[in-house]
Design an enzyme around this catalytic site. Structure first.
Site, PDB file in Angstrom:
ATOM      1  N   ARG A 157       0.830  -1.204   0.000  1.00 49.36           N
ATOM      2  CA  ARG A 157       0.000   0.000   0.000  1.00 49.36           C
ATOM      3  C   ARG A 157       0.864   1.253   0.000  1.00 49.36           C
ATOM      4  O   ARG A 157       2.036   1.234   0.353  1.00 49.36           O
ATOM      5  CB  ARG A 157      -0.930   0.016   1.210  1.00 49.36           C
ATOM      6  CG  ARG A 157      -0.217   0.120   2.564  1.00 49.36           C
ATOM      7  CD  ARG A 157      -0.204   1.539   3.065  1.00 49.36           C
ATOM      8  NE  ARG A 157       0.606   1.660   4.277  1.00 49.36           N
ATOM      9  CZ  ARG A 157       1.877   1.998   4.296  1.00 49.36           C
ATOM     10  NH1 ARG A 157       2.522   2.215   3.175  1.00 49.36           N
ATOM     11  NH2 ARG A 157       2.546   2.105   5.437  1.00 49.36           N
ATOM     12  N   GLU A 178      -0.262  10.040   8.482  1.00 48.18           N
ATOM     13  CA  GLU A 178       0.906   9.262   8.933  1.00 48.18           C
ATOM     14  C   GLU A 178       1.047   9.288  10.451  1.00 48.18           C
ATOM     15  O   GLU A 178       0.926  10.346  11.084  1.00 48.18           O
ATOM     16  CB  GLU A 178       2.166   9.831   8.292  1.00 48.18           C
ATOM     17  CG  GLU A 178       3.121   8.759   7.836  1.00 48.18           C
ATOM     18  CD  GLU A 178       2.514   7.875   6.756  1.00 48.18           C
ATOM     19  OE1 GLU A 178       2.129   6.733   7.084  1.00 48.18           O
ATOM     20  OE2 GLU A 178       2.413   8.313   5.617  1.00 48.18           O
ATOM     21  N   HIS A 179       1.297   8.117  11.009  1.00 44.69           N
ATOM     22  CA  HIS A 179       1.543   7.953  12.446  1.00 44.69           C
ATOM     23  C   HIS A 179       0.366   8.429  13.296  1.00 44.69           C
ATOM     24  O   HIS A 179       0.555   8.984  14.389  1.00 44.69           O
ATOM     25  CB  HIS A 179       2.818   8.688  12.873  1.00 44.69           C
ATOM     26  CG  HIS A 179       4.076   8.028  12.393  1.00 44.69           C
ATOM     27  ND1 HIS A 179       4.567   6.883  12.953  1.00 44.69           N
ATOM     28  CD2 HIS A 179       4.921   8.340  11.383  1.00 44.69           C
ATOM     29  CE1 HIS A 179       5.682   6.523  12.320  1.00 44.69           C
ATOM     30  NE2 HIS A 179       5.902   7.402  11.356  1.00 44.69           N
ATOM     31  N   ASP A 238      -2.777   6.302  13.047  1.00 41.54           N
ATOM     32  CA  ASP A 238      -3.706   5.177  13.176  1.00 41.54           C
ATOM     33  C   ASP A 238      -3.628   4.571  14.563  1.00 41.54           C
ATOM     34  O   ASP A 238      -4.647   4.207  15.163  1.00 41.54           O
ATOM     35  CB  ASP A 238      -3.475   4.119  12.093  1.00 41.54           C
ATOM     36  CG  ASP A 238      -2.057   3.575  12.044  1.00 41.54           C
ATOM     37  OD1 ASP A 238      -1.119   4.272  12.498  1.00 41.54           O
ATOM     38  OD2 ASP A 238      -1.872   2.450  11.530  1.00 41.54           O
ATOM     39  N   SER A 252       4.747  -1.246   2.957  1.00 40.11           N
ATOM     40  CA  SER A 252       4.047  -2.284   3.712  1.00 40.11           C
ATOM     41  C   SER A 252       4.286  -3.692   3.203  1.00 40.11           C
ATOM     42  O   SER A 252       3.388  -4.528   3.202  1.00 40.11           O
ATOM     43  CB  SER A 252       2.541  -1.979   3.733  1.00 40.11           C
ATOM     44  OG  SER A 252       1.913  -2.565   4.826  1.00 40.11           O
ATOM     45  N   SER A 253       5.515  -3.992   2.816  1.00 40.68           N
ATOM     46  CA  SER A 253       5.836  -5.355   2.385  1.00 40.68           C
ATOM     47  C   SER A 253       5.684  -6.348   3.531  1.00 40.68           C
ATOM     48  O   SER A 253       5.210  -7.474   3.332  1.00 40.68           O
ATOM     49  CB  SER A 253       7.263  -5.418   1.832  1.00 40.68           C
ATOM     50  OG  SER A 253       8.212  -5.036   2.828  1.00 40.68           O
ATOM     51  N   ASP A 258      -2.115  -0.809   7.715  1.00 47.76           N
ATOM     52  CA  ASP A 258      -1.515  -1.597   6.640  1.00 47.76           C
ATOM     53  C   ASP A 258      -2.306  -2.870   6.368  1.00 47.76           C
ATOM     54  O   ASP A 258      -2.570  -3.229   5.213  1.00 47.76           O
ATOM     55  CB  ASP A 258      -0.071  -1.957   6.992  1.00 47.76           C
ATOM     56  CG  ASP A 258       0.796  -0.726   7.188  1.00 47.76           C
ATOM     57  OD1 ASP A 258       0.369   0.377   6.785  1.00 47.76           O
ATOM     58  OD2 ASP A 258       1.896  -0.866   7.746  1.00 47.76           O
ATOM     59  N   ASN A 278      14.070  -0.866   8.771  1.00 51.77           N
ATOM     60  CA  ASN A 278      13.351  -2.045   9.244  1.00 51.77           C
ATOM     61  C   ASN A 278      12.711  -1.676  10.577  1.00 51.77           C
ATOM     62  O   ASN A 278      13.391  -1.518  11.586  1.00 51.77           O
ATOM     63  CB  ASN A 278      14.314  -3.230   9.410  1.00 51.77           C
ATOM     64  CG  ASN A 278      13.581  -4.518   9.769  1.00 51.77           C
ATOM     65  OD1 ASN A 278      12.559  -4.497  10.450  1.00 51.77           O
ATOM     66  ND2 ASN A 278      14.110  -5.635   9.302  1.00 51.77           N
ATOM     67  N   LYS A 279      11.381  -1.511  10.586  1.00 47.33           N
ATOM     68  CA  LYS A 279      10.692  -1.035  11.795  1.00 47.33           C
ATOM     69  C   LYS A 279      10.953  -1.935  12.993  1.00 47.33           C
ATOM     70  O   LYS A 279      11.068  -1.473  14.124  1.00 47.33           O
ATOM     71  CB  LYS A 279       9.182  -0.953  11.540  1.00 47.33           C
ATOM     72  CG  LYS A 279       8.762   0.126  10.592  1.00 47.33           C
ATOM     73  CD  LYS A 279       7.267   0.248  10.517  1.00 47.33           C
ATOM     74  CE  LYS A 279       6.607  -0.978   9.964  1.00 47.33           C
ATOM     75  NZ  LYS A 279       5.146  -0.813   9.798  1.00 47.33           N
TER      76      LYS A 279
END
Length: 465
Positions: free
Chosen positions: A51, A57-58, A60, A169-170, A217, A261-262
């Site tokens: 998506r 942003e930030h 949700d 959002s992979s 996501d 990488n979150k």
């Protein structure tokens, strides 16, 4: 579509129903599966899209609404059973999950074999297959509430074309896709949960990897409709509403060359810790004097809210990253959250006037203004951008002629999304590449990545037999 399915049901397709632009990727995956498993054929394929977040942003995980769309890039998993395994499933004493991966360069498959009973997600090992395990773990936990799940011996072949750690959002697409696989493999159908129910399951499941995010996501990956963005609201459960976008404009994604990488870094979970600005607590704090500097200590925040520091910490500082925070930039974060939430509503309402007789050029210009303001807020108030993203967004506007350009996803790297007239897309792509990547066309040693995408369909299962 196979049989009569409700709007809320997760689609189960047969080959004639398959979107034409998905056929080549799926056929390639099936060919790899057959070569890998001695000419055997999988029983079904699950597909989940990535998506791009157009705005919101930030916020949700603070309970506010967002407005993303699914893109024409996705994760695919082909699923089958080892020889004779299916007929002997009821007699098995253990379960095995074999996960194979074909990357976008078509290299040989990487292979992981794990015990499928009581799947455990290893937060210290952030390899790609852990996100597959998140999906399986989420479904197992759900099925345990109803009595359990059967033994399972299964082969999975995974591929996809969503750039990783890029704000597209992979990881969530991989969790959604694997959860569809697990639900179908364990129960024989996808009928136990509708799109929203599965989205909620997957949002919880992804937290097994250590990312304390919201549900945007997973919701867009499952609930997306072709040709439309989606307004997603979290204030009372999960509410989704399709949003028509103005005709004659494209959404162009471009990568700044930096990745995040979150689950492997602190920044995302430290921002999520600022759940002290959730509805209710935020309103109370906003009504009082919020100073810009220096940061508030945990004790000061607790005093403002008239609660004990230990109680506030237990409620809000749920991740290890959050617990390491020394102070809270309450004013900056609150300003971003409140204003971004309003920008989402303004964006949605402007889209609602598209094609209604209003001047679509003026509406598109308004959307661009909101996107630009969103990026400025992300960069200056929420501090989730980076120099490369800021530069890329500026080039997209000043050189490419985008009406609006903003970071998308967690930030600190990854992609931006730009609103571009259809007539300018090709010129936009070439001029932005030249200005950002230079004569080599390389960014961080890799070819500059940019592509236009129309809103894609949501996740589905393709039944092959």
């Amino acid at each position: 579509m196979s049989g009569q399915q409700s709007e809320d049901a997760i689609p189960v397709l047969s080959r004639p129903d398959l979107p034409g632009n998905h056929t080549a990727a799926i056929e390639s995956l099936l060919t790899h599966y057959s070569k890998t498993f001695d000419n055997s054929k999988p029983e079904f394929v699950a597909r989940a899209p990535g998506r791009v977040n157009l705005i919101g942003e930030h916020i949700d995980y603070c309970g506010y609404s967002v407005l993303p769309m699914a893109i024409d890039r996705h994760i695919l998993i082909a699923v089958g059973y080892p020889s004779n395994a299916r007929s002997n499933q009821n007699e098995r004493s253990s379960s095995t999950l074999r996960i194979f991966h074909i990357d976008s360069s078509d290299r040989p498959a990487a292979t992981v074999t794990v015990e499928a009973d009581g799947v455990a997600v290893d937060k210290e090992n952030l390899a790609w297959h852990q996100y597959v395990l998140c999906g399986f773990r989420g479904v197992q936990d759900y099925l345990l509430k109803g009595g359990g799940f059967p033994q399972l011996d299964i082969n999975l072949m995974v591929t996809g074309d969503i750039p990783s750690s890029s704000g597209l959002s992979s990881s969530s697409a991989l969790v959604v896709c694997s959860a569809l696989v697990a639900m179908r493999a364990y129960t024989g159908s996808l009928s136990l949960l509708d799109r929203r129910g599965m989205a909620s399951l997957c949002a919880t499941a992804e937290r097994y990897i250590g990312t304390e995010g919201g549900g945007m996501d997973q919701a867009i990956s499952l609930c997306a409709r072709p040709g439309q963005a989606m307004w997603i609201n979290f204030k009372s459960g999960l509410e989704t509403r399709p949003v028509n976008l103005p005709p004659g404009y494209s959404w162009v994604v471009a990568h700044c060359g930096q990745v995040l990488n979150k689950a492997a870094t602190d920044q995302f979970n430290q921002r999520d810790a600022l759940g002290v600005t959730q509805p209710g607590a935020a309103a109370d704090l906003a009504a009082q004097r919020l100073r810009a500097e220096p940061p508030y200590s945990l004790a000061e925040v607790a005093a403002e809210l008239s609660v004990e520091s230990s109680a506030l910490s237990a409620i809000c500082l749920t991740s290890e990253a959050a617990k390491r925070l020394a102070g809270f930039q309450l004013r900056q974060r609150a300003l971003h959250v409140f204003n971004e939430a309003q920008r989402v509503l303004d964006f949605r309402d402007a889209c609602g006037r598209a094609g209604s007789g209003d001047n679509d050029e003026n509406l598109a210009a308004r959307l661009g203004e909101l996107m630009n303001a969103s990026h400025q807020s992300c960069s200056e108030l929420y501090n989730c951008s980076c120099p490369e993203l800021d530069r890329l967004c500026q080039i997209c506007r000043d050189v490419g002629g985008a009406l609006g350009s903003r970071l998308t996803g967690a930030g600190w790297g990854g992609c931006c999304v730009s609103l571009v007239p259809d007539s300018r897309v090709e010129k936009f792509l070439s001029s932005v590449r030249d200005a950002f990547a230079g004569p080599t066309g390389l960014v961080g040693g890799r070819p500059f990545l940019a592509f236009a995408s129309s809103p894609s369909t949501g996740a589905y299962l393709l039944q092959l037999n």
